[in-house]
Enzyme design. Structure first.
Site, PDB file in Angstrom:
ATOM      1  N   TYR A  26      67.502 -66.963  25.829  1.00  0.00           N
ATOM      2  CA  TYR A  26      67.992 -66.673  24.482  1.00  0.00           C
ATOM      3  C   TYR A  26      67.115 -65.713  23.682  1.00  0.00           C
ATOM      4  CZ  TYR A  26      70.946 -70.607  25.643  1.00  0.00           C
ATOM      5  OH  TYR A  26      71.842 -71.437  26.270  1.00  0.00           O
ATOM      6  N   HIS A 103      77.760 -64.096  22.051  1.00  0.00           N
ATOM      7  CA  HIS A 103      76.776 -64.955  22.715  1.00  0.00           C
ATOM      8  C   HIS A 103      75.558 -64.110  23.058  1.00  0.00           C
ATOM      9  CE1 HIS A 103      79.594 -68.240  23.143  1.00  0.00           C
ATOM     10  NE2 HIS A 103      80.501 -67.325  23.470  1.00  0.00           N
TER      11      HIS A 103
END
EC number: 4.2.1.10
Length: 152
Positions: A26, A103
């Site tokens: 991430y 995302h």
């Protein structure tokens, strides 16, 4: 007179831990840093960007409902709820605001259960796999879409 678009950026569960949570997947930016970047981009795009994060599906549904009449569109990272939440999908369908699904990671290169998105069928598009740029490109795509709708 130029329209200033009002855009709601929604962040789903566990995104409050960005910067600490699995940085190899991430990235190292915090959610606050992502939000600040989007607000900055909004100035250049003539968009007023508001952000909201929740780990609660119900609070995200309520935020989507609250967007009706207050925002022109939504940039949405539903995180894990992307793959499980019919309620979020139905809320987006109900308000009929243009939504771009984003995302940080490429959900299609990850575990097979992440390949399914209940958000994509009610979104105008999906951008994933570009880290912060997924959000930035999503915001730009939404504003471009809104500008196109205003011109037609």
């Amino acid at each position: 007179m130029t329209t200033v678009w009002k855009v709601l950026v929604l962040h789903g569960p566990n995104l409050n831990l960005l910067g600490q949570r699995e940085p190899g997947i991430y990235g190292s930016l915090t959610l606050g840093e992502i939000d600040a970047c989007l607000r900055e981009d909004g100035v250049d795009l003539e968009a007023e960007v508001s952000t909201f994060q929740s780990n609660s599906e119900g609070q995200l549904v309520t935020a989507i409902h609250g967007a009706l009449g207050n925002y022109h569109g939504i940039v949405f990272n539903a995180a894990a709820y992307t793959h499980t939440s019919i309620a979020l999908r139905d809320a987006l369908a109900a308000v009929q605001l243009p939504c771009v699904e984003v995302h940080l990671s490429n959900i299609h290169k990850r575990e097979s259960f992440r390949h399914i998105s209940h958000i994509a069928p009610v979104a105008i598009g999906q951008i994933c796999g570009f880290g912060l740029n997924s959000y930035r490109l999503g915001l730009r795509a939404l504003v471009d879409y809104l500008n196109g709708q205003a011109d037609s």
